[in-house]
Design an enzyme around this catalytic site. Structure first.
Site, short mmCIF file in Angstrom:
data_model
loop_
_atom_site.label_atom_id
_atom_site.label_comp_id
_atom_site.label_asym_id
_atom_site.label_seq_id
_atom_site.Cartn_x
_atom_site.Cartn_y
_atom_site.Cartn_z
CB CYS A 179 16.75 28.55 29.32
SG CYS A 179 17.71 29.91 29.95
NE ARG A 218 13.56 26.68 24.09
CZ ARG A 218 12.33 26.81 24.56
NH1 ARG A 218 11.32 26.32 23.89
NH2 ARG A 218 12.11 27.40 25.70
CD1 TRP A 274 17.63 34.31 26.54
CD2 TRP A 274 18.79 34.08 24.65
NE1 TRP A 274 17.48 35.46 25.82
CE2 TRP A 274 18.18 35.36 24.66
CE3 TRP A 274 19.58 33.72 23.56
CZ2 TRP A 274 18.33 36.26 23.63
CZ3 TRP A 274 19.72 34.63 22.53
CH2 TRP A 274 19.10 35.88 22.56
CG ASN A 327 12.77 28.43 30.03
OD1 ASN A 327 13.11 29.61 29.95
ND2 ASN A 327 11.91 27.88 29.20
N GLY A 328 13.33 30.63 32.69
CA GLY A 328 12.47 31.68 33.24
C GLY A 328 13.30 32.67 34.04
CD GLU A 340 9.19 48.00 12.86
OE1 GLU A 340 10.14 48.73 12.47
OE2 GLU A 340 9.29 46.77 12.98
CE LYS A 379 9.11 44.15 10.58
NZ LYS A 379 10.05 44.46 11.57
CD GLU A 425 12.31 44.21 7.92
OE1 GLU A 425 13.46 44.12 8.36
OE2 GLU A 425 11.30 44.11 8.65
CG HIS A 439 4.65 69.67 2.13
ND1 HIS A 439 4.65 71.01 1.79
CD2 HIS A 439 4.00 69.59 3.31
CE1 HIS A 439 4.04 71.71 2.74
NE2 HIS A 439 3.64 70.85 3.68
CE LYS A 453 16.27 38.60 14.79
NZ LYS A 453 15.05 39.37 14.52
C1 G6P Z 1 18.65 44.19 11.09
C2 G6P Z 1 17.42 43.42 11.52
C3 G6P Z 1 16.37 44.39 12.08
C4 G6P Z 1 16.95 45.21 13.21
C5 G6P Z 1 18.25 45.91 12.80
C6 G6P Z 1 18.99 46.45 14.00
O1 G6P Z 1 18.36 45.00 10.01
O2 G6P Z 1 16.87 42.70 10.43
O3 G6P Z 1 15.25 43.66 12.54
O4 G6P Z 1 16.02 46.16 13.62
O5 G6P Z 1 19.16 44.98 12.18
O6 G6P Z 1 19.42 45.37 14.76
P1 G6P Z 1 19.65 45.40 16.32
O7 G6P Z 1 20.09 43.99 16.64
O8 G6P Z 1 20.73 46.39 16.57
O9 G6P Z 1 18.37 45.75 16.95
#
Ligand code: G6P
Length: 608
Positions: free
Chosen positions: A2, A27, A75, A101-102, A481, A485, A488, A504, A603
């Site tokens: 928010c 935001r 939000w 907000n909160g 992960e 990262k 990506e 292996h 995203k």
């Molecule tokens: C995209 C984003 C990732 C995310 C994935 C799943 O690839 O770039 O960061 O983990 O989607 O998205 P979700 O909104 O379902 O977590």
């Protein structure tokens, strides 16, 4: 997240509030509203959806003459995005309007109390209790009513408040949610964030927890929680709007990495009460949990990697077998689920197409759906019987960091909840697990202090072509992960392997200078893990080991050793991953990559 703005001055407030709200759009929000106060009392205009809808509704505010007002972009947290749930909220007698907000953690109890006293609620929000409490305590002293109201609130809040009886005042108060006061010659402002009012002033006052500000067009007074006047040095801002949106950070990614202690606290603390896990709103019964033969975790991308950690943690804590599946695979493989299956869906956006389809598929077979989602009112949340929200706030960088971390925290909470319900671990073990969970935010804050060291290391690795990540158990799940990262955002080729799989195949790729990261926080498997590290080192690899002080790594066993605080092996991934996020970030920074918007990535993946 928010956003709040407030304006008090000599010019009409509405256009300035709309302008301020537009600066807070970054935001993330799902609805917007403003409240204005003048001689005729309080007027409120609000609507679900983009700010433009509100602008059109009030013709950009050009016919609204009031010079005092507050505005809000919402939000959603409590209650779906809708006109009714949008802020500002008003007291039943119309005397108060509030933006917030909160999260008010004790709102349910307060709502019951107020309803019993005859107050009527028009929204599903936690915020509305604030407006009614103000009416309840008000006896002609605006500030006193605010003080008595906030004394009843638990949780986090930044509040902007109008009172029709005091049309030349705005009162603002905060605890654990951001709020600043802007000062200029003929107007004063409140805002969640500096960019909202940076085009009008560069002079600010920062409110500390528990402090209250009383704004008039002529000046601002600050008070502490006991009502004593506070003197404060003004903050003079020289940044531009773009860097201000990022809170002074160069990218949203690093800002979001740094927010992790805070968002994990917000995710965890409302769910742990008096040493117990309490999942408000979850309808899953003990009987349904007892019948479970298998639990499925279904997700995409980083959320899938969360599921991989979840498998280790949930199986260890509950002895229920867990199967983790990629949504895109699950939906096409005719999965064996029925009414005795629990399918846990993980999604930040709540809109990922494959995950939504996987959910519908499992639901059609009778499975019970519990989703872990960041966006309130998203499609996945709406389709699920039970929803656990990760209170990460909007994540703007495409590569997830804080949402991933809050999803991990939800895995621990879910594992502990099932273990508590089914009594699958001794009470002392469960208590220790929950203590560790509460300690995570401060431990992550410790890890964040490694940033300068990682930035320095990143200079050395900026021109890598390949990187390999290895680990065992949870450390392996986290290395998936860590590797994602890096690839990506830096476009360096990287892979993650279970360390036991090295022999292996992947070990054939190791040659002089190959970069290998060994995640080695699992004390129980440290010896085995360190043998793998020695194997790659013997073949010329340059090795970074991330571990804790319960694992003994000799200086000559690795080229770099980074220590994170010690926690139980199930949760250590939450610390390791923060190191890995920062390493990826600083490598991408050194390579001058477009970090917040990596090429070809989105995203929210709403197509198959
Ligand atoms: C995209 C984003 C990732 C995310 C994935 C799943 O690839 O770039 O960061 O983990 O989607 O998205 P979700 O909104 O379902 O977590």
């Amino acid at each position: 997240m928010c956003g709040i703005v407030g304006f008090i001055g000599r010019k009409p407030a509405a256009p300035l509030l709309l302008e301020g709200l537009s600066k807070l759009e970054y935001r993330g929000y799902d609805s917007a509203g403003i409240a204005l106060v003048g001689e005729k009392g309080i007027e409120i205009y609000k609507s679900k959806g983009r700010l433009q809808i509100l602008r059109d509704k009030i013709q950009d505010g050009k016919d609204l003459p009031q010079t005092v007002g507050i505005g809000h972009t919402r939000w959603a947290t409590h209650g779906k995005p809708s006109d009714e749930n949008s802020h500002p909220h008003q007291s039943n007698d119309g005397n108060f309007a509030v933006v917030h907000n909160g999260i008010i953690e004790n709102y349910a109890g307060l709502k019951k109390e107020l309803q019993a006293e005859g107050f009527t609620f028009l929204s599903e929000t936690d915020t509305e209790v604030v407006a009614h409490l103000l009416q309840k305590y008000y006896k002609g002293d605006f500030m006193l009513a605010v003080r008595q109201t906030v004394a009843r609130l638990e949780g986090a809040y930044a509040l902007g408040i109008l009172c029709a009886d005091f049309p030349n005042q705005i009162i603002a108060v905060r605890r654990a949610s951001p709020l600043i006061v802007g000062l200029s010659q003929d107007a004063n402002f409140i805002a969640s964030d500096i960019p909202a009012v940076l085009s009008h002033t560069r002079r600010f006052l920062q409110l500390e927890d528990g402090e209250m500000a009383r704004l008039t067009s002529g000046g601002v007074e600050l008070f502490d929680a006991d009502g004593r006047l506070v003197e404060k040095q003004e903050l003079k801002v020289s940044w531009d709007v773009d860097s201000a949106e990022k809170g002074g950070y160069a990218h949203f990614m690093i800002k979001e990495i740094m927010e992790q202690p805070d968002v994990i606290r917000k995710t965890v603390s409302p769910r742990l009460k008096d040493g117990k896990v309490v999942l408000d709103g979850v309808k899953l019964t003990e009987e349904q949990l007892r019948k479970l033969k298998k639990l499925y975790i279904v997700a995409c991308g980083s959320a899938y990697h969360v599921g991989m950690v979840g498998k280790y943690v949930i199986e260890k804590m509950t002895r229920i077998p867990v199967e983790v599946d990629l949504s895109s695979e699950f939906r096409y493989r005719d999965p064996i689920v029925d009414k005795d299956s629990l399918v846990v869906i993980i999604s930040q956006s709540g809109e990922t197409a494959d995950t939504l389809e996987a959910l519908k598929n499992a639901k059609a077979k009778g499975a019970r759906i519990l989703s872990i989602v960041n966006v309130v009112g998203s499609s996945i949340a709406r389709e699920s019987e039970d929803v656990l929200y990760t209170w990460a706030g909007p994540e703007i960088c495409v590569a997830t960091t804080k949402a991933y971390s809050t999803q991990l925290a939800m895995m621990y909470i879910l594992a502990a909840y099932i273990a508590q319900t089914l009594q699958t671990v001794p009470q002392a073990q469960l208590d220790a697990f929950l203590d560790d969970l509460l300690r995570l935010p401060e431990q992550i804050a410790e890890v964040l202090k490694l940033a300068p060291k990682l930035q320095q290391m990143a200079q050395r690795y900026a021109y890598l072509e390949h990187a390999y990540y290895i680990g065992r158990n949870v450390d392996y799940a986290v290395s998936l992960e860590a590797s994602l990262k890096l690839k990506e955002i830096s476009y360096i080729h990287s892979e993650a392997y279970a360390a036991g799989e090295l022999k292996h195949g992947p070990i054939s790729l190791i040659e002089d200078g190959t970069f290998v990261v060994g995640l080695a926080c699992c004390e129980r498997l440290a010896e085995k893990m360190l043998s793998n590290v020695k194997e790659v080192k013997a073949r010329g690899a340059e090795v970074l080991v991330v571990t804790n002080d319960h694992v003994k790594v000799h200086a000559d066993e690795a080229d770099h050793i980074l220590l994170v605080p010690y926690t139980n092996e199930m949760m250590s991934g939450s610390l390791e991953v923060v190191v890995m996020q920062m390493l990826a970030y600083y490598i991408a920074l050194a390579r001058k990559c477009d970090i917040d918007k990596p090429r070809n990535l989105a995203k929210s993946v709403t197509v198959e």
